[in-house]
Design a protein around this motif. Sequence first.
Motif, short mmCIF file in Angstrom:
data_model
loop_
_atom_site.label_atom_id
_atom_site.label_comp_id
_atom_site.label_asym_id
_atom_site.label_seq_id
_atom_site.Cartn_x
_atom_site.Cartn_y
_atom_site.Cartn_z
N SER A 405 0.80 -1.22 0.00
CA SER A 405 0.00 0.00 0.00
C SER A 405 0.83 1.28 0.00
O SER A 405 0.33 2.35 -0.32
N GLY A 406 2.10 1.17 0.38
CA GLY A 406 2.94 2.35 0.52
C GLY A 406 2.79 3.04 1.86
O GLY A 406 3.45 4.04 2.12
N ASP A 407 1.90 2.53 2.73
CA ASP A 407 1.69 3.14 4.04
C ASP A 407 2.87 2.85 4.97
O ASP A 407 3.62 1.89 4.78
N VAL A 408 3.01 3.68 5.99
CA VAL A 408 4.05 3.47 6.99
C VAL A 408 3.56 2.44 8.01
O VAL A 408 2.56 2.66 8.70
N TYR A 409 4.24 1.30 8.06
CA TYR A 409 3.88 0.25 9.01
C TYR A 409 4.34 0.62 10.42
O TYR A 409 3.69 0.32 11.41
N GLY A 410 5.48 1.28 10.49
CA GLY A 410 6.03 1.70 11.77
C GLY A 410 7.29 2.50 11.53
O GLY A 410 7.68 2.76 10.39
N VAL A 411 7.93 2.95 12.60
CA VAL A 411 9.19 3.66 12.49
C VAL A 411 10.19 3.05 13.47
O VAL A 411 9.80 2.61 14.56
N GLU A 412 11.45 3.03 13.07
CA GLU A 412 12.50 2.58 13.98
C GLU A 412 13.18 3.79 14.59
O GLU A 412 13.59 4.71 13.87
N ALA A 413 13.29 3.82 15.91
CA ALA A 413 13.97 4.91 16.62
C ALA A 413 15.45 4.60 16.71
O ALA A 413 15.85 3.54 17.19
N LEU A 414 16.29 5.53 16.23
CA LEU A 414 17.73 5.34 16.18
C LEU A 414 18.42 6.45 16.97
O LEU A 414 18.20 7.64 16.70
N ALA A 415 19.23 6.07 17.92
CA ALA A 415 19.88 7.04 18.80
C ALA A 415 20.98 7.81 18.07
O ALA A 415 21.73 7.24 17.26
N ARG A 416 21.07 9.11 18.34
CA ARG A 416 22.13 9.97 17.81
C ARG A 416 22.67 10.82 18.95
O ARG A 416 21.95 11.19 19.88
N TRP A 417 23.94 11.16 18.86
CA TRP A 417 24.59 11.98 19.88
C TRP A 417 25.01 13.29 19.24
O TRP A 417 25.84 13.33 18.34
N GLU A 418 24.43 14.38 19.71
CA GLU A 418 24.81 15.70 19.22
C GLU A 418 26.04 16.16 20.00
O GLU A 418 25.97 16.95 20.94
N HIS A 419 27.18 15.64 19.59
CA HIS A 419 28.43 15.86 20.32
C HIS A 419 28.87 17.31 20.14
O HIS A 419 28.85 17.84 19.02
N PRO A 420 29.27 17.97 21.19
CA PRO A 420 29.60 19.40 21.09
C PRO A 420 30.79 19.69 20.18
O PRO A 420 30.87 20.79 19.62
N SER A 421 31.71 18.75 19.99
CA SER A 421 32.87 19.03 19.14
C SER A 421 32.94 18.15 17.90
O SER A 421 33.50 18.55 16.88
N ARG A 422 32.36 16.97 17.94
CA ARG A 422 32.45 16.02 16.82
C ARG A 422 31.21 16.01 15.95
O ARG A 422 31.15 15.30 14.95
N GLY A 423 30.21 16.79 16.30
CA GLY A 423 28.99 16.83 15.50
C GLY A 423 28.07 15.66 15.80
O GLY A 423 28.17 15.01 16.85
N LEU A 424 27.14 15.38 14.87
CA LEU A 424 26.14 14.33 15.07
C LEU A 424 26.78 12.96 14.88
O LEU A 424 27.30 12.64 13.81
N LEU A 425 26.72 12.13 15.94
CA LEU A 425 27.32 10.80 15.90
C LEU A 425 26.24 9.73 15.82
O LEU A 425 25.23 9.81 16.53
N PRO A 426 26.44 8.68 15.00
CA PRO A 426 25.48 7.58 14.95
C PRO A 426 25.63 6.68 16.17
O PRO A 426 26.63 6.75 16.90
N ALA A 427 24.65 5.82 16.39
CA ALA A 427 24.68 4.93 17.55
C ALA A 427 25.92 4.05 17.55
O ALA A 427 26.48 3.74 18.61
N SER A 428 26.37 3.64 16.35
CA SER A 428 27.53 2.75 16.29
C SER A 428 28.79 3.38 16.89
O SER A 428 29.73 2.67 17.23
N ALA A 429 28.81 4.71 17.02
CA ALA A 429 30.00 5.40 17.55
C ALA A 429 30.04 5.39 19.07
O ALA A 429 31.09 5.70 19.65
N PHE A 430 28.92 5.06 19.74
CA PHE A 430 28.95 5.16 21.21
C PHE A 430 28.21 4.05 21.94
O PHE A 430 28.39 3.91 23.15
N VAL A 431 27.41 3.23 21.26
CA VAL A 431 26.68 2.18 21.99
C VAL A 431 27.65 1.19 22.63
O VAL A 431 27.43 0.72 23.75
N HIS A 432 28.74 0.85 21.92
CA HIS A 432 29.72 -0.09 22.51
C HIS A 432 30.34 0.49 23.77
O HIS A 432 30.68 -0.25 24.70
#
Length: 626
Positions: A405-432
């Motif tokens: 149908s093209g409808d949105v079944y759901g959304v996945e929430a993905l963590a991001r870190w708005e680092h003050p010096s390194r900018g926007l970081l993906p989860a892979s940069a800090f979850v470990h």
Amino acid sequence: MSGPRPAVDRTALSEVLAEFAATLLADYAVRDIVAHLVAATTRVLAVDGAGVMVTGDPLPGAPPDGGLLRMALATQGTVEDLEARQDAEQSGPCMDCHRSGAVVTSHDLAVAGDWPGYQRQATAQGLHAVLAVPMRARGRGWGVLDVYRCAPGPFTDDEVAVARTLADVATSYLVVAADRDSARRAQEELAWRAMHDPLTGLVVRWVLMERLERALAGLDRRTAVVGTLFLDLDGLKAVNDTHGHSAGDELLRRAAASIAGALRPTDVLARVGGDEFVVLLESMSTPEEAAVVAERILSLLRSTGDAAPGPRPSASIGIAVTSDPSTAPEALLARADAAMYAAKRAGRGRIAVAGDELPVPGATTAADPAPASPTRRVELALELERALDRAELVLHYQPIVDLTSGDVYGVEALARWEHPSRGLLPASAFVHVARNNHLVHRLDSWALGAACRQLTRWDEELGAAAPRRVFVNLCVASLRDRSLPGEVAAALAECGLAAERLVLEITELGTLTELGTGHVVRALAELGCGLAIDDFGSGNASLNRVLEVPVPILKVDQSFAAALGATHAGRAAAATAALSAALTLGRLVGRPVIVEGVEDERTADALRELGFRYAQGVHFGAPLPA
């Protein structure tokens, strides 16, 4: 009152010839052509059934028209039974027609014919007249059209002529289809040769770099580690000098087979130089997995040397890994190359690691200013703890769509870190970092609450157009915490959300045996939350994992979607088979299946054709703020 049906319906003949032209101009298959021929024959002629036999594998020593005939399609019932008999026995009017290239007919099978068993079955089942028409073109037979009538009596010259016309038209399409398929195979062969090393059959360097670039880009949305193993065969020059280049080539082939035998289906092995190989480990949950693979490769190389004649293969292996999506492919490979030279300096059959990334027992450490030093890891942990206190973390959302149908079944929430010096970081940069410093529960609790509150805001702002469910990533460590069900229930109650609108997604590979019967998972299931198993089809995300965990949603690893578009037909076919198996499993156990990593419309169309309903990837939308 209409009269009896004419022997030849001229109006129908004109219509079916036009339909052949209109319908078969597309990328049709042999079965489409045959289906049109059977349907057209019974529509134009006053007959009771028809069947088509097509050429198959040649018989040993047989002339061009003396090969096997295989049933392609037939009118269901008695005609289908008779065609199947001719297929099984390779005897009957169709075979005589094929061998002679001439029309074969019997006006009454009860008294005329040279096929006793076939005739007895036909007359016993009420069929008496048969007409076999050859399908010939370019000096060879392509098949036979069999036409049946219940009433005995000869076929008229007009009927024979019309049957031959229909057979000739269909044969012309078979010839065009054969030419098209031959050209396609030639193109695929050329493409395969451009992508593969002729000696070992492994992919070449540019293919590896494309896959490595895509794997690194995928770190932007998932907690994973990408690794490269750079291998150099020890002593190949000596083998060439002593035993000749044929012995060296054989050593390379045996080594390639041994290395491939140590890998997972989603790993990539390339030959990048005369005696150099690279392994791409696209999606690991921990850096240590790279060391395990490297040790397995060395073990298999040693066992190959014991079992096979000729020089014993061994290799020096350099390892480099990263969880940073900004890593350049060339840089990661260069680090693995430098580590390989460190291993070579230490002696034959050794492993070396770029920097202090991996604790490999007995491995050499190559000099490399890797950023993930123990000191830096401690600093990152302190920064992350402060980030949680200062609300520097945000959620981005990626849609999961309904392909029908093209409808949105759901959304996945993905963590991001708005680092003050390194900018926007993906989860892979800090979850470990969170996982290794006891911060993972705080991180998961924050993500759970933030996602639920956002879903409530969407409900208020968008009403019925709001996403119906949100997927929140959790680490396995959180699922072992007995307080988690209570926290989930409290978050849902605070936001006024039904439990089924929250899906808890396990994003790391881990041992889930205890989870299958554990208090936490049972409590979440009783609460009504969904549970999604990520990376299905790779590593520990296997059948056992599905059966252990109650009511999961299956999320198929993105490598399979990527493989659908592979130029090499074998790899694409393997991905199609694996995806079909995953979909079948999901249907059998009544669980939705979502395919991750869909990057283009071609892949989406392929998934629709396979029967998938749900998909996720940048083709439908990259992760974005709410």
